[in-house]
Design an enzyme around this catalytic site. Structure first.
Site, short mmCIF file in Angstrom:
data_model
loop_
_atom_site.label_atom_id
_atom_site.label_comp_id
_atom_site.label_asym_id
_atom_site.label_seq_id
_atom_site.Cartn_x
_atom_site.Cartn_y
_atom_site.Cartn_z
N GLY A 122 0.82 -1.21 0.00
CA GLY A 122 0.00 0.00 0.00
C GLY A 122 0.85 1.26 0.00
N ALA A 276 22.89 -8.30 14.50
CA ALA A 276 21.73 -7.98 15.35
C ALA A 276 21.98 -6.63 16.01
CB ALA A 276 21.52 -9.07 16.40
N VAL A 277 22.01 -5.58 15.17
CA VAL A 277 22.40 -4.25 15.65
C VAL A 277 21.22 -3.29 15.72
CG1 VAL A 277 24.79 -4.47 14.86
CG2 VAL A 277 23.07 -3.59 13.27
N ASP A 319 6.03 -0.18 15.45
CA ASP A 319 7.48 0.06 15.30
C ASP A 319 7.79 1.27 14.42
OD1 ASP A 319 7.92 -2.19 16.81
OD2 ASP A 319 9.13 -3.25 15.31
N HIS A 451 0.91 -20.89 47.86
CA HIS A 451 2.18 -21.51 48.24
C HIS A 451 2.17 -22.97 47.79
CE1 HIS A 451 5.75 -22.42 50.53
NE2 HIS A 451 5.14 -23.50 51.02
P1 FAD Z 1 5.62 -5.48 11.94
O1 FAD Z 1 5.38 -6.66 12.77
O2 FAD Z 1 6.99 -5.27 11.41
O3 FAD Z 1 4.57 -5.53 10.76
C1 FAD Z 1 4.56 -4.59 9.75
C2 FAD Z 1 3.88 -5.21 8.56
O4 FAD Z 1 3.68 -4.20 7.59
C3 FAD Z 1 4.71 -6.29 7.87
O5 FAD Z 1 3.95 -7.44 7.76
C4 FAD Z 1 5.03 -5.71 6.50
O6 FAD Z 1 5.01 -6.69 5.45
C5 FAD Z 1 3.86 -4.76 6.31
N1 FAD Z 1 4.13 -3.68 5.37
C6 FAD Z 1 5.18 -2.85 5.30
N2 FAD Z 1 5.04 -1.95 4.33
C7 FAD Z 1 3.85 -2.22 3.76
C8 FAD Z 1 3.12 -1.65 2.70
N3 FAD Z 1 3.58 -0.58 2.03
N4 FAD Z 1 1.94 -2.19 2.36
C9 FAD Z 1 1.45 -3.27 3.01
N5 FAD Z 1 2.09 -3.86 4.04
C10 FAD Z 1 3.27 -3.33 4.40
N6 FAD Z 1 8.56 -8.00 20.44
C11 FAD Z 1 7.96 -8.38 21.59
O7 FAD Z 1 7.14 -7.63 22.13
N7 FAD Z 1 8.22 -9.60 22.16
C12 FAD Z 1 9.13 -10.45 21.61
O8 FAD Z 1 9.34 -11.54 22.15
C13 FAD Z 1 9.78 -10.08 20.42
N8 FAD Z 1 10.66 -10.90 19.83
C14 FAD Z 1 11.23 -10.54 18.64
C15 FAD Z 1 12.15 -11.41 18.06
C16 FAD Z 1 12.75 -11.10 16.87
C17 FAD Z 1 13.73 -12.04 16.23
C18 FAD Z 1 12.41 -9.86 16.22
C19 FAD Z 1 13.02 -9.50 14.90
C20 FAD Z 1 11.51 -8.97 16.80
C21 FAD Z 1 10.92 -9.31 18.02
N9 FAD Z 1 10.03 -8.45 18.67
C22 FAD Z 1 9.45 -8.82 19.84
C23 FAD Z 1 9.67 -7.14 18.09
C24 FAD Z 1 8.31 -7.25 17.39
O9 FAD Z 1 8.39 -8.25 16.40
C25 FAD Z 1 7.93 -5.92 16.78
O10 FAD Z 1 7.97 -4.91 17.77
C26 FAD Z 1 6.53 -5.99 16.20
O11 FAD Z 1 6.44 -6.98 15.21
C27 FAD Z 1 6.13 -4.64 15.60
O12 FAD Z 1 4.82 -4.73 15.13
P2 FAD Z 1 4.31 -3.81 13.93
O13 FAD Z 1 2.94 -4.27 13.64
O14 FAD Z 1 4.55 -2.39 14.26
O15 FAD Z 1 5.27 -4.13 12.71
P1 NAD Z 2 19.19 -3.74 20.26
O1 NAD Z 2 19.15 -2.28 20.07
O2 NAD Z 2 18.54 -4.34 21.45
O3 NAD Z 2 20.72 -4.21 20.29
C1 NAD Z 2 21.63 -3.92 19.26
C2 NAD Z 2 23.02 -3.81 19.85
O4 NAD Z 2 23.98 -3.79 18.79
C3 NAD Z 2 23.24 -2.54 20.65
O5 NAD Z 2 23.61 -2.89 21.96
C4 NAD Z 2 24.37 -1.82 19.90
O6 NAD Z 2 25.26 -1.14 20.74
C5 NAD Z 2 25.06 -2.97 19.18
N1 NAD Z 2 25.84 -2.57 17.98
C6 NAD Z 2 25.45 -1.73 16.98
N2 NAD Z 2 26.45 -1.65 16.04
C7 NAD Z 2 27.48 -2.44 16.46
C8 NAD Z 2 28.76 -2.78 15.93
N3 NAD Z 2 29.23 -2.29 14.76
N4 NAD Z 2 29.55 -3.63 16.62
C9 NAD Z 2 29.11 -4.15 17.80
N5 NAD Z 2 27.90 -3.87 18.34
C10 NAD Z 2 27.09 -3.03 17.69
O7 NAD Z 2 18.63 -4.35 18.91
P2 NAD Z 2 18.28 -5.85 18.51
O8 NAD Z 2 18.82 -6.81 19.50
O9 NAD Z 2 18.68 -5.97 17.09
O10 NAD Z 2 16.72 -5.84 18.60
C11 NAD Z 2 15.93 -4.91 17.86
C12 NAD Z 2 14.64 -4.61 18.56
O11 NAD Z 2 13.74 -5.69 18.42
C13 NAD Z 2 14.80 -4.44 20.06
O12 NAD Z 2 15.11 -3.12 20.37
C14 NAD Z 2 13.48 -4.82 20.60
O13 NAD Z 2 12.68 -3.66 20.63
C15 NAD Z 2 12.93 -5.79 19.58
N6 NAD Z 2 12.99 -7.16 20.13
C16 NAD Z 2 12.31 -7.42 21.27
C17 NAD Z 2 12.37 -8.68 21.82
C18 NAD Z 2 11.64 -8.96 23.08
O14 NAD Z 2 10.77 -8.18 23.46
N7 NAD Z 2 11.92 -10.06 23.77
C19 NAD Z 2 13.11 -9.68 21.21
C20 NAD Z 2 13.80 -9.37 20.06
C21 NAD Z 2 13.71 -8.11 19.52
#
Ligand code: FAD
Ligand code: NAD
Length: 478
Positions: A122, A276-277, A319, A451
């Site tokens: 979209g 994973a930055v 996000d 408990h």
């Molecule tokens: P997204 O989930 O990114 O969804 C956005 C959607 O928009 C996508 O499906 C994309 O295809 C769609 N989109 C983009 N542009 C368009 C367009 N132009 N038209 C139509 N569709 C489009 N968060 C937690 O709270 N707990 C966790 O345990 C956790 N674990 C994570 C583990 C990993 C490995 C990762 C990568 C992230 C994790 N997160 C976790 C973060 C979480 O996934 C995100 O914060 C969350 O998905 C954000 O939701 P959102 O709906 O904003 O975006």
């Molecule tokens: P993060 O911001 O948690 O960690 C990224 C790390 O990479 C930072 O500490 C940063 O200093 C480091 N970094 C950046 N450039 C670097 C370099 N050149 N060399 C070495 N280190 C470097 O980001 P993430 O772990 O990628 O996760 C992204 C987001 O996804 C998180 O902020 C979180 O919001 C979401 N997430 C949430 C969950 C959860 O809720 N359990 C799980 C996974 C992801």
């Protein structure tokens, strides 16, 4: 299918699909545009969270924890496991099955709520028109009274370490390996680094996390972060702080990682590299100039407290806007925006946002850290309770970690709760509820906890913040 809607949502992640469902529940004619193609090239709902984020990572964290326990932990319980076999492809297929069941579930919810799924990408045009480009390049235009942008985020790519096949991967790639790599390097000891590093460490990989910053988990309460660093290091995660990665090169079936630390330039040879930055807001192709929606200086869509952009009737959630990148934060914003559009009162309490790192032990927190309270000059008292003193934790054979409750000395209100320990993610719920309801420590003291449960540790920590815990020696008695 109509061409005009009350609401068009862009993106069906946890922010967008929840917003769409709530809009439909409130009687609005709703469409959701979603372009995601899963690994079988099939359109899928659920976004990052369901497809490559929260759910698949937790599926692997659960499976690998059980494997690790079976290999290393059961012996202590008097259970001898012999001939334990690891089938990584089966573990990955189980994860895929969970993903497909849940994403299919969202499709079912869309149907049940009468939401039109517009498959494709979209783009917001002028005057609340939305153009949708399907996967064959076909275009169609729709109009809406209100638009909710929920296009989420994508992993930040480092130009110095370009992704390459299954050797240099982002978080999505690290959920797909079909065998256990000998040595894995993770760039970034953040949440993804720790969770995915734990998955492969438990399966037997040597895991090194290179973290540019000189502090570990700076957003976590200092005492808890220290405990976490010690515990993860003991588990074999090699966490190197002040180590900034400067490049990578794939040579044959190895990856050479270059980085700088206090000793100067270093190189490390590994089998796989995970980048994973962090993640960045995804707005590519989402907005046209004519739409007039402004971004902030960090490239996020600029919104006010109600998640409305500078263009009335266009909202953005999840996000793609300010605040923590968490699924539940996006979902709550989705509910709020749907209710506001329907003319109801609604808000999100950002001060009471739970956070969890799903390692073992889990790390979970809500509210202020002790460091933040000190910096703000708040008159507080901390109460802690170690799981080593919990009968249930002992019975489980899982006694690492502690609960810490921070109490306002003047109002008796809970200012923060921090847990590292077994089931911390579930335990945190009661503190989130307590803070949402503005409960006092006295209220928690009066709340009967069964408990033996792990939740008694929360109770005791709250009592300890008032100098009256029963099962540990209190320094100050009331
Ligand atoms: P997204 O989930 O990114 O969804 C956005 C959607 O928009 C996508 O499906 C994309 O295809 C769609 N989109 C983009 N542009 C368009 C367009 N132009 N038209 C139509 N569709 C489009 N968060 C937690 O709270 N707990 C966790 O345990 C956790 N674990 C994570 C583990 C990993 C490995 C990762 C990568 C992230 C994790 N997160 C976790 C973060 C979480 O996934 C995100 O914060 C969350 O998905 C954000 O939701 P959102 O709906 O904003 O975006
Ligand atoms: P993060 O911001 O948690 O960690 C990224 C790390 O990479 C930072 O500490 C940063 O200093 C480091 N970094 C950046 N450039 C670097 C370099 N050149 N060399 C070495 N280190 C470097 O980001 P993430 O772990 O990628 O996760 C992204 C987001 O996804 C998180 O902020 C979180 O919001 C979401 N997430 C949430 C969950 C959860 O809720 N359990 C799980 C996974 C992801």
């Amino acid at each position: 299918m109509t061409d005009h809607y009350d609401v068009i949502v862009l993106g069906a992640g946890p922010a967008g699909y929840v917003a769409a469902i709530r809009c439909a529940q409130l009687g609005m004619k709703t469409a959701c545009v979603e372009k995601w193609l899963n690994k079988n090239n099939k359109p899928a709902l659920g976004g990052t969270c369901l497809n490559v984020g929260c759910i698949p990572s937790k599926a692997l964290l659960e499976a690998t924890e059980l494997y690790h326990e079976a290999v290393h932990g059961f012996d202590d319980l008097g259970i001898t496991c012999t001939d334990i076999k690891l089938d990584v492809p089966k573990m990955i297929s189980r994860k895929d099955k969970i993903v497909s069941e849940l994403t299919g579930g969202i499709e079912g919810l869309f149907k049940a709520n009468g939401i039109d799924w517009l498959v494709g990408a979209g783009t917001v045009l002028a005057d609340k028109n939305v153009s949708v480009t399907d996967h064959d390049g076909g275009k169609k235009q729709y109009t809406a009274k209100n638009i909710i942008i929920a296009t989420g985020s994508v992993p930040i790519e480092l130009p110095i370490t370009p992704l390459q096949g299954d050797a240099v991967v982002d978080s999505s790639g690290a959920l797909e390996w079909q065998s256990v790599p000998g040595k894995v390097c993770v760039i970034g000891a953040g949440i993804i680094g720790l969770e995915l590093g734990s998955v492969w460490r438990r399966l037997g990989s040597e895991v090194v996390l290179l973290e540019a910053m000189d502090s570990f988990l700076p957003m976590v309460d200092g005492q808890i972060a220290k405990d976490a660093q010690r515990t993860f290091t003991k588990q074999g995660l090699d966490i190197q702080l002040s180590a900034r990665v400067t490049g990578s090169e794939v040579k044959g079936n190895k990856v050479i990682v270059s980085y700088q630390n206090s000793d100067g330039e270093q190189q490390m040879e590994v089998d796989k590299l995970i980048v994973a930055v962090g993640r960045r807001a995804y707005v590519h192709g989402v907005l046209t100039d004519e739409a007039g929606v402004e971004l902030d200086e960090r490239g996020l869509i600029h919104v006010n407290d109600s998640c409305e952009t500078n263009v009335p009737g266009i909202y953005a959630i999840g996000d793609v806007v300010r605040g923590p990148m968490l699924a539940h934060k996006g979902s709550e914003e989705g509910v709020m925006v749907a209710e506001l559009i329907a003319g109801e009162h609604s808000s999100v309490n950002y001060d009471v946002m739970p956070n969890v790192i799903y390692t073992h032990p889990e790390v979970a927190w809500v509210g202020k850290t002790e460091e933040e309270l000190k910096a703000d000059g708040v008159d507080y008292q901390a109460g802690t309770f170690p799981f080593a003193a919990s009968g249930r934790a002992k019975a489980k054979g899982d006694t690492g970690g502690l609960v810490k409750i921070l109490r306002d000395k003047n109002t008796d209100r809970m200012l923060g709760a921090h847990v590292i320990g077994p089931s911390a993610s579930e335990l945190l719920g009661q503190s989130v509820l307590a803070m949402e309801f503005d409960a006092t420590i006295e209220d928690i003291a009066h709340t009967i906890h069964a408990h033996p449960t792990l939740s008694e540790a929360m109770h005791e920590a709250a009592l300890s913040a008032d100098g009256r815990a029963i099962h540990i020696a209190n320094r100050k008695r009331r």
